[in-house]
Every structure is written in structure tokens, then in C-alpha cells.
Design an enzyme around this catalytic site. Structure first.
Site, PDB file in Angstrom:
ATOM      1  N   CYS A   1      -6.077  22.774  25.989  1.00 33.89           N
ATOM      2  CA  CYS A   1      -7.393  23.378  25.783  1.00 33.89           C
ATOM      3  C   CYS A   1      -8.045  22.901  24.492  1.00 33.89           C
ATOM      4  O   CYS A   1      -9.256  22.848  24.382  1.00 33.89           O
ATOM      5  CB  CYS A   1      -7.269  24.892  25.768  1.00 33.89           C
ATOM      6  SG  CYS A   1      -6.129  25.474  24.533  1.00 33.89           S
TER       7      CYS A   1
ATOM      8  N   GLY B   1     -12.862  33.034  33.012  1.00 29.41           N
ATOM      9  CA  GLY B   1     -13.028  33.985  31.902  1.00 29.41           C
ATOM     10  C   GLY B   1     -14.292  34.819  32.064  1.00 29.41           C
ATOM     11  O   GLY B   1     -14.294  36.032  31.846  1.00 29.41           O
TER      12      GLY B   1
ATOM     13  N   GLY C   1      -7.200  30.634  30.271  1.00 29.39           N
ATOM     14  CA  GLY C   1      -7.572  29.781  31.394  1.00 29.39           C
ATOM     15  C   GLY C   1      -8.974  29.240  31.199  1.00 29.39           C
ATOM     16  O   GLY C   1      -9.467  29.133  30.068  1.00 29.39           O
ATOM     17  N   SER C   2      -9.612  28.932  32.296  1.00 26.58           N
ATOM     18  CA  SER C   2     -10.905  28.251  32.224  1.00 26.58           C
ATOM     19  C   SER C   2     -12.033  29.223  31.835  1.00 26.58           C
ATOM     20  O   SER C   2     -11.941  30.433  32.067  1.00 26.58           O
ATOM     21  CB  SER C   2     -11.223  27.631  33.580  1.00 26.58           C
ATOM     22  OG  SER C   2     -11.336  28.651  34.542  1.00 26.58           O
TER      23      SER C   2
ATOM     24  N   GLU D   1     -15.359  19.785  29.839  1.00 28.73           N
ATOM     25  CA  GLU D   1     -13.904  19.705  29.673  1.00 28.73           C
ATOM     26  C   GLU D   1     -13.297  18.978  30.881  1.00 28.73           C
ATOM     27  O   GLU D   1     -13.501  19.385  32.025  1.00 28.73           O
ATOM     28  CB  GLU D   1     -13.307  21.112  29.576  1.00 28.73           C
ATOM     29  CG  GLU D   1     -11.822  21.085  29.282  1.00 28.73           C
ATOM     30  CD  GLU D   1     -11.207  22.477  29.235  1.00 28.73           C
ATOM     31  OE1 GLU D   1     -11.576  23.316  30.065  1.00 28.73           O
ATOM     32  OE2 GLU D   1     -10.352  22.707  28.363  1.00 28.73           O
TER      33      GLU D   1
ATOM     34  N   LYS E   1       0.883  37.571  35.607  1.00 21.85           N
ATOM     35  CA  LYS E   1       0.709  36.669  36.748  1.00 21.85           C
ATOM     36  C   LYS E   1       0.762  35.233  36.250  1.00 21.85           C
ATOM     37  O   LYS E   1      -0.144  34.758  35.565  1.00 21.85           O
ATOM     38  CB  LYS E   1      -0.625  36.905  37.462  1.00 21.85           C
ATOM     39  CG  LYS E   1      -0.621  36.195  38.816  1.00 21.85           C
ATOM     40  CD  LYS E   1      -1.983  35.938  39.385  1.00 21.85           C
ATOM     41  CE  LYS E   1      -2.651  34.685  38.882  1.00 21.85           C
ATOM     42  NZ  LYS E   1      -1.943  33.428  39.163  1.00 21.85           N
TER      43      LYS E   1
ATOM     44  N   GLU F   1      -8.671  33.427  26.014  1.00 21.43           N
ATOM     45  CA  GLU F   1      -8.450  32.122  25.362  1.00 21.43           C
ATOM     46  C   GLU F   1      -8.869  31.090  26.391  1.00 21.43           C
ATOM     47  O   GLU F   1      -8.195  30.927  27.406  1.00 21.43           O
ATOM     48  CB  GLU F   1      -6.990  31.953  24.988  1.00 21.43           C
ATOM     49  CG  GLU F   1      -6.555  32.921  23.906  1.00 21.43           C
ATOM     50  CD  GLU F   1      -5.130  32.661  23.449  1.00 21.43           C
ATOM     51  OE1 GLU F   1      -4.949  32.356  22.272  1.00 21.43           O
ATOM     52  OE2 GLU F   1      -4.218  32.748  24.278  1.00 21.43           O
TER      53      GLU F   1
END
Ligand code: NAD
Length: 441
Positions: free
Chosen positions: A291, A240, A235-236, A389, A182, A257
Site C-alpha cells: 500500500c 473503505g 484494504g482498498s 494505485e 475475516k 488503512e
């Protein structure tokens, strides 16, 4: 340079079992050029039913041995063909990536080459997956045999669209897994172009399926699906965490990740030019949408003022512009949502620290999600802009003094897992990118 891509609004469906199929709901969502805010494509909005269709196709390709029994050498050859095709179409893909994500064309070109390199790497690795014979008494035989996990559900973010897709697909294909990927809803276009080639390059139907859609619908359905053996997510951290919880219900393997707030630490005596250029590169490459961006810049007090000054002087020369212009060093952020998020952090930062440069929207742009490269200094290590972040071109410069151990105590408490392949890739790419994007002369 002007674009050779005409503004033709294309429609992309989902790629399932070797066919282009509409979403079961019939719905599409718009995809934008963040520099003009124009719609450049419409993409099928995948539903739980579409995900189910794709997982069943991937399951069938795996369970009937159609794919795992394909020799490793053949899987490697398919990956090489994918890499070659990407290289042959690199200019077109880079232009599309640039328009869809807002990253400067020079960086997009670098990314497309990186994606091809990733497919080449795993092409070579496909037939070198070895096991071990373990030392056991003579009347026994013990060995390890590495087998494909099964159906891999792969969910990726928008900051390096085709690179992220290749990091997920290439190792899975090499290993003999089948995939349901996706893409990020903001940036699906290069992946859709690559999916166009799967059949002609010899990937059997069902081996790689691409379902577009939103995270909370298509993404969540993929994570929850009992037919998926593994979720590979980038992703974030917030998403996650949700993924780990949801995947626990079906005991899936999960690779995450996630985000970060990486410190870059500069001591008196550092190679001055390299340090200042490195700090700028670390936080402003890809508009800071990285990231591992070096967004916390810890500087020893002896060189602190001079360092902030030097960074500021050089940051003034970073050319913001249309992503397709070759001189552009920084483009717009990827979306309105990201622009709003970063802008709100700029307001937080103005209350928490001093502004050396930037802090708002550059005046020269009437349209587009542009944000000035921003340097906050005299930032307290407990400030939100030092801890959270931001995922934009925002540096927080923090002074420290004392022994070399001092900054270690200042480093943010949270660390998220960063895949080894990513870390290695970043190291390998860093110098080339620095030169390519002109942040280092
Ligand atoms: P995000 O977590 O919002 O979205 C990432 C992907 O997850 C998208 O495809 C999205 O559609 C999907 N998603 C969203 N909600 C979901 C849900 N409930 N279930 C399943 N899937 C869902 O992140 P983003 O804003 O696209 O990307 C930025 C984040 O990604 C930053 O935190 C950044 O640090 C991180 N990132 C990490 C790496 C790395 O290698 N560690 C690389 C790039 C980006």
C-alpha cells in the site's frame, strides 16, 4: 531449494467459539498457489449466518466478562505464547505464506518474524495501558480509564496475510476486546494454521473467531452486524468507502488503512547508490503489492536520465522465479484477478509514457501470474499511471525541476490514512528487508 510442503489439498472450515465449523451453506471456495495456478486448499465460504454465529460468540465472551475480566497480565502471557508458537513454526508458516501469496520465501520468512514480533510487542503492552488523573478543583475527581471497545470486526487484505492479521488481533486481544476476523479470500491459510493453536495457548472460546469468505458476503455482513462495536479494515479505498457508509447505520467506530500512490522524491546530490536502490526497493518489494509502494518516482531533471538508466540496469538483475527458491527476488502476483488488473495498467502505461524495462509477462514462465518489473519514464503527473494505485511491480518515473518545493505541487492530491503502527513498522523493516531481499547489495 525445493518445497518440503507436499501438494496436499487441505480443507479449512471457520473457527467459531473454539470449534471448527462448516459454512452454513456448506460451500467452499478454492485457494491457489499463484506460481503454479494449482488449487492448494479449499476454504469454507462464510455466510451472513456464519458471521452472526461468530459475532454472537464474540459478544458472549465479551459481555459475560469472560474475557475483559481476564487480567491484563494473563492476556499478555497468551500473546507471548502465540508469538513463541509462531516462531517455533516459522519455517512451516513461511513456506505456506510463500506458496499461498507468491511472495519470495526470504520475504515470507521476514513476514512471519514480523508477525511474532507484533504479538510480543502487544504482549508487553497489555498491562501498561494507563489512564490519567486530570487537574480539577479539589472537591472533584476526574480521570480517564481506558476500556476495551467490545467486539472488533477485522477485515484484512492479501498482501501481508499473517502480518495484517497480527496487527489486528494482537492489539485487540491485549486491550481485552473479542474479535471476528475475516482473512482475505485469496490468502487465508497461515491464519487458519495459527487459529489451530488458540485453544492450547489458552484463548477462551469466542475470544477470537475466524470466518472465511468473500468480501461482499462475509465481509459486508460483518460490517453491517449490530453486535460489532468496531470495524478495523485494511484494504482498498473503494471498499473503505463502502465500509464507512455501512458502518454509519449502526454508528460503529471504524479504523481504515487504505491504498496509496506514494511519491519518492530524488534531488541532485542524493547519495546515489542509496537513492537508486531505495527507489527499486520502494516499488518492487513484494512484487509492488504494497500500500505504501513508492510507485511515483519524482526525479530532479539534472539527474533524471542517469537515474532512469541506473534503475533500469539494476532492475534487469532482479531475479524472477519460483517463490520457494531462495534466490528469487520477485514472485508472481497473488491472483489471476490481480494479474489482469496490473496487465491492463501496463497497456495504459504504454500509451501514456515510455517503457525503460518490462511492460509484460516474462517469457520464461508457462504458468503463474508473473509480471516483469516495469519502469515507465517521462510520465506526466496527470497520467493514470501516475495517479492510480496499480498494486504491482510498476514504477512511474516523473521528472521535475526547480526549487525543492516543486515536487510538492506534483504530489497526487489524494492521501489515505496510514496507521501509525504501519508507518513505524515500515521504517523499522525497511533496511533489513532491503538487505534480506537483495535489492540492496
Ligand atoms: P480489497 O479492499 O478488495 O479487500 C480487502 C478485504 O476487504 C478483503 O478481505 C475482502 O474480502 C474485503 N472486502 C471486499 N469487499 C468488501 C465489502 N463490500 N465489505 C466488507 N469487506 C469487503 O483490497 P485487496 O485487493 O485485498 O488489497 C489491496 C488493497 O489494500 C490496496 O488498495 C492496498 O493499498 C490496500 N492495503 C492497504 C494497507 C495499509 O496498511 N494501508 C496495507 C495493505 C493493503
Amino acid at each position: 531449494m525445493s518445497s518440503s510442503v507436499k501438494t496436499v489439498v487441505r480443507a479449512y472450515q471457520n473457527y467459531i467459539n473454539g470449534q471448527w465449523v462448516k459454512s452454513s451453506s456448506g460451500e467452499m471456495f478454492p485457494v491457489y498457489d499463484p506460481s503454479t495456478e494449482e488449487v492448494i486448499a479449499h476454504v469454507a465460504s462464510g455466510t451472513a449466518a456464519d458471521v452472526d454465529h461468530a459475532v454472537k460468540a464474540a459478544r458472549a465472551a465479551f459481555d459475560t466478562d469472560r474475557w475483559p475480566r481476564t487480567s491484563a497480565a494473563e492476556r499478555g502471557r497468551i500473546l507471548y505464547r502465540l508469538a513463541e508458537k509462531i516462531r517455533a513454526n516459522a519455517a512451516r508458516l513461511a513456506e505456506l505464506e510463500c506458496r499461498n501469496s507468491g511472495k519470495p520465501i526470504v520475504e515470507a520468512e521476514y513476514d512471519i518474524a514480523d508477525a511474532a514480533t507484533c504479538f510480543e510487542y502487544y504482549a508487553g503492552l497489555a498491562n501498561k495501558v494507563l489512564g490519567h488523573v486530570n487537574p480539577v478543583p479539589a472537591n472533584a475527581l476526574s480521570f480517564t480509564l481506558r476500556e476495551p471497545v467490545g467486539v472488533a470486526g477485522q477485515i484484512i487484505p492479501w498482501n501481508y496475510p499473517l502480518v495484517m492479521a497480527s496487527w489486528k488481533l494482537a492489539p485487540a486481544i491485549a486491550a481485552g476486546c473479542t474479535c471476528v476476523l475475516k482473512p482475505a479470500e485469496q490468502t487465508p491459510l497461515t491464519m487458519m494454521e495459527v487459529a489451530n493453536w488458540f485453544e492450547e495457548l489458552g484463548l477462551p472460546p469466542g475470544v477470537v473467531n475466524v470466518v472465511n469468505g468473500l468480501g461482499e458476503t462475509a465481509g459486508a455482513a460483518l460490517v453491517a452486524h449490530p453486535g460489532v462495536d468496531k470495524i478495523a479494515f485494511t484494504g482498498s479505498a473503494a471498499v473503505g468507502k463502502m465500509i464507512v457508509k455501512s458502518a454509519a447505520d449502526t454508528l460503529k467506530r471504524v479504523t481504515l488503512e487504505l491504498g496509496g500512490k506514494s511519491p519518492n522524491i530524488f534531488f541532485d546530490g542524493a547519495d546515489w547508490e542509496a537513492a537508486v536502490d531505495g527507489a527499486l526497493f520502494g516499488v518492487f518489494i513484494n512484487q509492488g503489492e504494497v500500500c505504501s509502494a513508492g510507485s511515483r518516482i519524482l526525479v530532479e531533471k539534472k539527474i533524471y536520465s542517469k537515474f532512469v538508466e541506473a534503475m533500469t540496469e539494476k532492475a534487469k538483475r532482479i531475479k524472477l522465479g519460483a517463490p520457494l527458491e531462495r534466490e528469487t527476488k520477485m514472485g508472481p502476483l497473488v491472483s489471476k484477478e490481480q494479474y489482469d488488473r496490473v496487465s491492463s495498467y501496463l497497456e495504459v502505461g504504454k500509451k501514456e509514457a515510455k517503457v525503460a524495462i518490462g511492460g509484460g509477462r516474462p517469457k520464461q514462465f508457462g504458468k503463474g501470474y508473473y509480471v516483469e518489473p516495469t519502469i515507465f519514464y517521462d510520465v506526466d503527473n496527470n497520467a493514470r499511471i501516475a495517479r492510480e494505485e496499480i498494486f504491482g511491480p510498476v514504477a512511474s518515473v516523473i521528472p521535475f525541476e526547480g526549487e525543492p518545493e516543486a515536487p510538492r505541487r506534483e504530489v497526487a492530491p489524494r492521501r489515505h490514512r496510514l496507521g501509525q503502527s504501519h508507518a513505524t513498522n515500515l521504517r523499522r523493516s525497511a533496511v533489513g528487508r532491503l538487505q534480506a531481499v537483495g535489492l540492496r547489495p
